[in-house]
Design a protein around this motif. Structure first.
Motif, PDB file in Angstrom:
ATOM      1  N   GLU A 123       3.558  -5.231  14.598  1.00  0.00           N
ATOM      2  CA  GLU A 123       2.533  -5.794  13.637  1.00  0.00           C
ATOM      3  C   GLU A 123       1.411  -6.557  14.297  1.00  0.00           C
ATOM      4  O   GLU A 123       0.291  -6.035  14.286  1.00  0.00           O
ATOM      5  CB  GLU A 123       2.864  -6.434  12.331  1.00  0.00           C
ATOM      6  CG  GLU A 123       3.686  -5.670  11.589  1.00  0.00           C
ATOM      7  CD  GLU A 123       2.966  -4.667  10.853  1.00  0.00           C
ATOM      8  OE1 GLU A 123       1.984  -4.870  10.155  1.00  0.00           O
ATOM      9  OE2 GLU A 123       3.561  -3.296  10.486  1.00  0.00           O
TER      10      GLU A 123
ATOM     11  N   HIS B  51      -8.308  -7.590   6.714  1.00  0.00           N
ATOM     12  CA  HIS B  51      -8.099  -7.826   8.104  1.00  0.00           C
ATOM     13  C   HIS B  51      -7.798  -9.143   8.638  1.00  0.00           C
ATOM     14  O   HIS B  51      -6.864  -9.649   9.194  1.00  0.00           O
ATOM     15  CB  HIS B  51      -8.905  -6.951   9.291  1.00  0.00           C
ATOM     16  CG  HIS B  51      -8.300  -6.509  10.439  1.00  0.00           C
ATOM     17  ND1 HIS B  51      -8.153  -7.373  11.396  1.00  0.00           N
ATOM     18  CD2 HIS B  51      -7.716  -5.462  10.832  1.00  0.00           C
ATOM     19  CE1 HIS B  51      -7.699  -6.660  12.565  1.00  0.00           C
ATOM     20  NE2 HIS B  51      -7.255  -5.340  12.065  1.00  0.00           N
TER      21      HIS B  51
ATOM     22  N   GLN C 149       9.586  -6.417  14.749  1.00  0.00           N
ATOM     23  CA  GLN C 149       8.549  -5.752  13.970  1.00  0.00           C
ATOM     24  C   GLN C 149       7.252  -6.441  13.765  1.00  0.00           C
ATOM     25  O   GLN C 149       6.183  -6.087  13.796  1.00  0.00           O
ATOM     26  CB  GLN C 149       9.368  -5.694  12.584  1.00  0.00           C
ATOM     27  CG  GLN C 149      10.250  -4.807  12.233  1.00  0.00           C
ATOM     28  CD  GLN C 149      11.052  -4.798  10.865  1.00  0.00           C
ATOM     29  OE1 GLN C 149      11.360  -5.756  10.617  1.00  0.00           O
ATOM     30  NE2 GLN C 149      11.431  -3.873  10.413  1.00  0.00           N
TER      31      GLN C 149
ATOM     32  N   ARG D  24       2.170  -1.989  -0.396  1.00  0.00           N
ATOM     33  CA  ARG D  24       1.226  -2.986  -1.162  1.00  0.00           C
ATOM     34  C   ARG D  24       2.178  -3.655  -2.313  1.00  0.00           C
ATOM     35  O   ARG D  24       2.789  -3.138  -2.868  1.00  0.00           O
ATOM     36  CB  ARG D  24       0.054  -2.275  -1.713  1.00  0.00           C
ATOM     37  CG  ARG D  24      -1.064  -1.702  -0.716  1.00  0.00           C
ATOM     38  CD  ARG D  24      -2.166  -1.197  -1.514  1.00  0.00           C
ATOM     39  NE  ARG D  24      -3.098  -1.980  -1.988  1.00  0.00           N
ATOM     40  CZ  ARG D  24      -3.969  -2.693  -1.221  1.00  0.00           C
ATOM     41  NH1 ARG D  24      -4.280  -2.358  -0.026  1.00  0.00           N
ATOM     42  NH2 ARG D  24      -5.027  -3.483  -1.769  1.00  0.00           N
TER      43      ARG D  24
ATOM     44  N   THR E 176      -0.462  -4.061  16.842  1.00  0.00           N
ATOM     45  CA  THR E 176      -1.373  -3.081  16.040  1.00  0.00           C
ATOM     46  C   THR E 176      -2.603  -4.032  15.508  1.00  0.00           C
ATOM     47  O   THR E 176      -3.729  -3.223  15.766  1.00  0.00           O
ATOM     48  CB  THR E 176      -0.573  -2.555  14.947  1.00  0.00           C
ATOM     49  OG1 THR E 176       0.398  -1.838  15.604  1.00  0.00           O
ATOM     50  CG2 THR E 176      -1.504  -1.601  14.180  1.00  0.00           C
TER      51      THR E 176
ATOM     52  N   ARG F  68      -4.622 -10.644   6.685  1.00  0.00           N
ATOM     53  CA  ARG F  68      -3.430 -10.029   7.447  1.00  0.00           C
ATOM     54  C   ARG F  68      -3.209 -10.680   8.721  1.00  0.00           C
ATOM     55  O   ARG F  68      -2.061 -10.987   9.072  1.00  0.00           O
ATOM     56  CB  ARG F  68      -3.381  -8.432   7.485  1.00  0.00           C
ATOM     57  CG  ARG F  68      -2.168  -8.029   7.790  1.00  0.00           C
ATOM     58  CD  ARG F  68      -0.907  -8.361   7.001  1.00  0.00           C
ATOM     59  NE  ARG F  68       0.240  -7.622   7.342  1.00  0.00           N
ATOM     60  CZ  ARG F  68       1.516  -7.666   7.005  1.00  0.00           C
ATOM     61  NH1 ARG F  68       1.772  -8.567   5.889  1.00  0.00           N
ATOM     62  NH2 ARG F  68       2.387  -7.026   7.407  1.00  0.00           N
TER      63      ARG F  68
ATOM     64  N   THR G  35      -1.705  -6.686   1.526  1.00  0.00           N
ATOM     65  CA  THR G  35      -1.265  -5.478   2.256  1.00  0.00           C
ATOM     66  C   THR G  35      -0.028  -5.685   3.191  1.00  0.00           C
ATOM     67  O   THR G  35      -0.267  -6.632   3.879  1.00  0.00           O
ATOM     68  CB  THR G  35      -2.453  -4.800   2.986  1.00  0.00           C
ATOM     69  OG1 THR G  35      -3.608  -5.090   1.904  1.00  0.00           O
ATOM     70  CG2 THR G  35      -2.339  -3.575   3.732  1.00  0.00           C
ATOM     71  N   GLY G  36       0.918  -4.924   3.209  1.00  0.00           N
ATOM     72  CA  GLY G  36       1.842  -4.791   4.120  1.00  0.00           C
ATOM     73  C   GLY G  36       2.990  -5.614   3.792  1.00  0.00           C
ATOM     74  O   GLY G  36       3.037  -6.324   2.541  1.00  0.00           O
ATOM     75  N   VAL G  37       4.181  -5.736   4.532  1.00  0.00           N
ATOM     76  CA  VAL G  37       5.318  -6.606   4.016  1.00  0.00           C
ATOM     77  C   VAL G  37       5.041  -7.810   4.589  1.00  0.00           C
ATOM     78  O   VAL G  37       4.417  -8.307   5.318  1.00  0.00           O
ATOM     79  CB  VAL G  37       6.358  -5.912   5.204  1.00  0.00           C
ATOM     80  CG1 VAL G  37       7.603  -6.539   4.963  1.00  0.00           C
ATOM     81  CG2 VAL G  37       6.681  -4.333   4.721  1.00  0.00           C
TER      82      VAL G  37
END
Length: 111
Positions: A27, A50, A23, A2, A30, A53, A12-14
Protein backbone atom coordinates in the motif's frame (compact mmCIF):
# COMPACT_ATOMS: atom_id res chain seq x y z
CA UNK A 1 -13.10 -0.83 -0.17
CA UNK A 2 -14.82 2.04 1.60
CA UNK A 3 -15.79 1.94 5.27
CA UNK A 4 -17.02 4.35 7.90
CA UNK A 5 -14.68 5.08 10.74
CA UNK A 6 -15.72 5.79 14.32
CA UNK A 7 -16.32 9.51 13.65
CA UNK A 8 -18.82 8.80 10.91
CA UNK A 9 -16.60 10.14 8.12
CA UNK A 10 -15.74 8.21 5.01
CA UNK A 11 -12.43 6.34 4.93
CA UNK A 12 -10.93 4.89 1.77
CA UNK A 13 -9.25 1.51 1.96
CA UNK A 14 -8.67 -1.00 4.69
CA UNK A 15 -7.71 0.27 8.12
CA UNK A 16 -3.87 0.19 8.04
CA UNK A 17 -3.82 -1.50 11.45
CA UNK A 18 -5.57 -4.51 9.88
CA UNK A 19 -2.95 -4.95 7.13
CA UNK A 20 -0.10 -7.40 7.60
CA UNK A 21 3.44 -6.05 7.08
CA UNK A 22 3.62 -7.15 3.45
CA UNK A 23 0.24 -5.60 2.60
CA UNK A 24 1.20 -2.37 4.38
CA UNK A 25 4.42 -2.09 2.36
CA UNK A 26 2.52 -2.73 -0.88
CA UNK A 27 0.00 0.00 0.00
CA UNK A 28 2.84 2.42 0.84
CA UNK A 29 4.64 1.67 -2.42
CA UNK A 30 1.44 2.25 -4.39
CA UNK A 31 0.52 5.52 -2.70
CA UNK A 32 4.03 6.91 -3.07
CA UNK A 33 4.10 5.91 -6.75
CA UNK A 34 0.80 7.75 -7.41
CA UNK A 35 1.65 10.83 -5.33
CA UNK A 36 3.09 13.01 -8.09
CA UNK A 37 0.18 12.53 -10.49
CA UNK A 38 -2.34 13.17 -7.72
CA UNK A 39 -0.58 16.40 -6.79
CA UNK A 40 -0.35 17.62 -10.38
CA UNK A 41 -3.64 16.42 -11.82
CA UNK A 42 -5.99 15.40 -9.02
CA UNK A 43 -8.89 17.45 -7.73
CA UNK A 44 -8.63 19.09 -4.33
CA UNK A 45 -10.79 16.29 -2.91
CA UNK A 46 -8.54 13.65 -4.47
CA UNK A 47 -5.45 15.31 -3.04
CA UNK A 48 -7.04 15.63 0.40
CA UNK A 49 -8.03 11.94 0.33
CA UNK A 50 -4.54 11.00 -0.84
CA UNK A 51 -2.96 13.04 1.97
CA UNK A 52 -5.21 11.44 4.58
CA UNK A 53 -4.55 7.91 3.35
CA UNK A 54 -0.80 8.49 3.10
CA UNK A 55 -0.72 9.83 6.66
CA UNK A 56 -2.64 6.77 7.90
CA UNK A 57 -0.33 4.32 6.13
CA UNK A 58 2.88 6.11 7.09
CA UNK A 59 1.69 6.50 10.67
CA UNK A 60 1.03 2.77 10.91
CA UNK A 61 4.46 1.99 9.42
CA UNK A 62 6.15 4.28 11.96
CA UNK A 63 4.10 2.79 14.81
CA UNK A 64 5.28 -0.69 13.83
CA UNK A 65 8.88 0.36 13.21
CA UNK A 66 9.82 2.94 15.86
CA UNK A 67 13.51 2.00 15.64
CA UNK A 68 13.79 1.82 11.88
CA UNK A 69 17.19 2.42 10.31
CA UNK A 70 17.77 6.09 9.48
CA UNK A 71 20.48 6.63 6.88
CA UNK A 72 22.96 9.28 8.06
CA UNK A 73 22.70 11.06 4.70
CA UNK A 74 18.94 11.51 5.20
CA UNK A 75 19.34 13.73 8.28
CA UNK A 76 19.95 17.48 8.39
CA UNK A 77 23.54 16.95 9.46
CA UNK A 78 24.03 14.45 6.63
CA UNK A 79 22.57 16.88 4.09
CA UNK A 80 24.87 19.64 5.32
CA UNK A 81 27.83 17.30 5.05
CA UNK A 82 26.86 16.40 1.46
CA UNK A 83 26.61 20.10 0.59
CA UNK A 84 30.09 20.72 2.02
CA UNK A 85 31.47 17.75 0.07
CA UNK A 86 29.97 19.10 -3.16
CA UNK A 87 31.53 22.53 -2.56
CA UNK A 88 34.90 20.94 -1.85
CA UNK A 89 34.73 18.94 -5.09
CA UNK A 90 33.94 21.83 -7.43
CA UNK A 91 35.65 24.61 -5.51
CA UNK A 92 32.57 26.87 -5.54
CA UNK A 93 30.25 27.96 -2.79
CA UNK A 94 26.52 27.73 -3.37
CA UNK A 95 24.72 30.69 -4.94
CA UNK A 96 21.69 32.49 -3.54
CA UNK A 97 20.65 32.30 0.06
CA UNK A 98 23.23 29.58 0.67
CA UNK A 99 26.25 31.65 -0.27
CA UNK A 100 27.87 34.13 -2.60
CA UNK A 101 28.90 31.87 -5.47
CA UNK A 102 32.35 31.31 -6.93
CA UNK A 103 34.87 34.20 -6.98
CA UNK A 104 34.32 34.58 -10.74
CA UNK A 105 30.56 34.89 -10.23
CA UNK A 106 31.00 37.55 -7.54
CA UNK A 107 33.30 39.65 -9.74
CA UNK A 108 31.45 39.42 -13.03
CA UNK A 109 27.86 38.95 -11.85
CA UNK A 110 25.50 36.09 -12.60
CA UNK A 111 26.20 33.86 -15.57
Amino acid sequence: MREHDERGTMMTGVDPGRLDDQQLMKELETIHRTRHDTLLYGSNDALRTHNDRMAQLEGEYLRRNPRRFVAPGRTRDGARERACDEVARDGRTPVGKWGQGSPATRESGPV
